[in-house]
Design a protein around this motif. Structure first.
Motif, short mmCIF file in Angstrom:
data_model
loop_
_atom_site.label_atom_id
_atom_site.label_comp_id
_atom_site.label_asym_id
_atom_site.label_seq_id
_atom_site.Cartn_x
_atom_site.Cartn_y
_atom_site.Cartn_z
N SER A 1 54.81 77.12 16.91
CA SER A 1 55.14 76.42 18.16
C SER A 1 54.25 76.89 19.29
O SER A 1 53.86 76.10 20.16
CB SER A 1 56.62 76.62 18.51
N SER A 2 53.91 78.18 19.30
CA SER A 2 52.99 78.69 20.32
C SER A 2 51.60 78.09 20.15
O SER A 2 50.91 77.80 21.13
CB SER A 2 52.89 80.22 20.23
N MET A 3 51.21 77.87 18.90
CA MET A 3 49.89 77.28 18.62
C MET A 3 49.80 75.88 19.22
O MET A 3 48.80 75.53 19.87
CB MET A 3 49.69 77.24 17.11
N TYR A 4 50.83 75.07 19.03
CA TYR A 4 50.78 73.69 19.51
C TYR A 4 51.19 73.55 20.98
O TYR A 4 50.65 72.73 21.71
CB TYR A 4 51.64 72.79 18.62
N ALA A 5 52.17 74.33 21.41
CA ALA A 5 52.61 74.24 22.80
C ALA A 5 51.56 74.81 23.74
O ALA A 5 51.40 74.34 24.86
CB ALA A 5 53.94 74.98 22.99
N ALA A 6 50.84 75.84 23.27
CA ALA A 6 49.83 76.54 24.06
C ALA A 6 50.49 77.23 25.26
O ALA A 6 51.63 76.97 25.60
CB ALA A 6 48.72 75.60 24.51
N ASP A 7 49.74 78.11 25.88
CA ASP A 7 50.27 78.91 26.98
C ASP A 7 50.79 78.00 28.09
O ASP A 7 50.06 77.16 28.63
CB ASP A 7 49.14 79.80 27.52
N GLY A 8 52.08 78.14 28.42
CA GLY A 8 52.67 77.33 29.49
C GLY A 8 53.41 76.10 29.07
O GLY A 8 53.94 75.37 29.90
N GLY A 9 53.48 75.83 27.76
CA GLY A 9 54.15 74.63 27.27
C GLY A 9 55.67 74.78 27.26
O GLY A 9 56.21 75.85 27.04
N VAL A 10 56.36 73.66 27.48
CA VAL A 10 57.83 73.63 27.48
C VAL A 10 58.31 72.49 26.57
O VAL A 10 57.81 71.36 26.68
CB VAL A 10 58.40 73.41 28.90
N ILE A 11 59.24 72.79 25.70
CA ILE A 11 59.81 71.83 24.76
C ILE A 11 61.31 71.75 24.99
O ILE A 11 61.98 72.78 25.10
CB ILE A 11 59.54 72.26 23.30
N LEU B 1 52.97 69.97 28.10
CA LEU B 1 52.05 71.05 27.78
C LEU B 1 50.94 71.12 28.80
O LEU B 1 50.57 70.12 29.41
CB LEU B 1 51.43 70.82 26.38
N GLU B 2 50.41 72.32 28.96
CA GLU B 2 49.25 72.48 29.84
C GLU B 2 48.04 71.75 29.27
O GLU B 2 47.21 71.22 30.00
CB GLU B 2 48.92 73.97 30.00
N THR B 3 47.93 71.73 27.95
CA THR B 3 46.82 71.06 27.29
C THR B 3 47.28 70.47 25.97
O THR B 3 48.12 71.04 25.28
CB THR B 3 45.65 72.03 27.04
N LEU B 4 46.71 69.31 25.62
CA LEU B 4 47.00 68.67 24.34
C LEU B 4 45.88 68.91 23.32
O LEU B 4 45.88 68.30 22.25
CB LEU B 4 47.18 67.16 24.55
N ASP B 5 44.95 69.81 23.65
CA ASP B 5 43.75 69.98 22.82
C ASP B 5 44.08 70.32 21.37
O ASP B 5 43.49 69.74 20.44
CB ASP B 5 42.84 71.06 23.42
N THR B 6 44.99 71.27 21.16
CA THR B 6 45.28 71.68 19.78
C THR B 6 45.93 70.55 19.00
O THR B 6 45.58 70.29 17.85
CB THR B 6 46.19 72.93 19.77
#
Length: 279
Positions: A266-276, A161-166
């Motif tokens: 999933s968009s909430m946790y992955a955030a913009d740019g995340g890949v699962i 993820l771009e960020t783990l903040d959420t």
């Protein structure tokens, strides 16, 4: 025998699954400050990401109620299954189980089973597809449960993820002690444990190197790829998802591949740019 598969909305459905009467979504809900979102077919990812970027506080989610699951179980199907995101990350599993108990109390016996995915996102998608595959083969209810539980045990989830903040602000990173050096653009490579919690597998400087590191971690764990579907979900970054898929396909031959854009939760946790990735 007829069957119904209820997937909570952390799991993305393919267009074919949406068109099938065998699959149904139980929607979670999201609040971005005072703006309320139902994670269903009305979810607008672009608007959601814009609102999250503009908000000083982390978005919050709530799982489907037991009554919502109970209503889903009231369908005419002989066998009903629910697939939820990891019980270690959400109350959706417990809600689905409570809904099953409520159904039995009010309507009597029926073949209902709730699968704890120990995963999320496209991992739930694969589990739902596995249930359908077993049902289409004509397996008995108990055999479907046994087969799919074994399948879940062999499933692995990875993400960058771009960020783990959420995830951090919502308490989903318990036990993850590594400090990410944001100023140095260090990106952690994360994965799931057999219990469905989150663990750090490694890290790299920059997303591209982190994605490459993730593919290395996947290859270390990969067994019998010819029998598996390589599934990738992404939040607004299909090129990254395709890069991961193509990199892995050069290293192993899979039964099939699947790429989906993340839905609301999933968009909430992955955030913009995340890949699962799930395999």
């Amino acid at each position: 025998m007829s069957y119904k598969i209820i997937v909570d909305s952390c799991g993305e459905l393919t267009e074919e699954m949406k068109a099938s009467e065998c699959f149904e979504t139980a929607s979670l809900e999201i609040d971005v400050e005072d703006y309320h979102i139902v994670d269903d077919e009305t979810f607008d990812q672009t608007d959601f990401l814009r609102r999250v970027a503009a908000s000083p506080v982390s978005p919050k989610s709530s799982c489907p109620s037991p009554e919502r699951y109970m209503e889903g179980y009231r369908c005419p199907a002989d066998h009903v299954y629910a697939v939820t995101l990891s019980a270690e990350l959400s109350g959706s599993y417990n809600s689905a189980v409570l809904g099953k108990n409520l159904y039995h109390e009010e309507y009597g016996e029926k073949d209902i089973y709730v699968f704890n995915s120990r995963s999320a996102s496209i991992g739930e998608t694969l589990i739902a597809l596995k249930i359908a595959e077993c049902e289409e083969k004509g397996m008995e209810f108990a055999q479907v449960i046994e087969t799919v539980e074994e399948y879940i045990k062999g499933q692995h989830t990875y993400f960058v993820l771009e960020t783990l903040d959420t995830l951090r602000k919502n308490g989903r990173l318990k036990g993850v002690k590594a400090v990410v050096a944001t100023a140095l653009n260090i990106k952690p490579v994360m994965g799931s444990t057999p219990e469905g919690t989150i663990v750090q597998l490694g890290q790299a400087r920059g997303v591209k190197k982190a994605l490459a590191k993730m593919t290395e971690e996947i290859m270390k764990d990969l067994k019998d790829p010819g029998r598996k579907i390589l599934a990738v979900s992404h939040c607004n970054c299909r090129e990254r998802a395709e890069y991961v898929r193509d990199t892995l396909m050069k290293k192993a031959e899979f039964r099939d591949t699947l790429i989906l854009d993340t839905a609301g939760i999933s968009s909430m946790y992955a955030a913009d740019g995340g890949v699962i990735v799930v395999v």
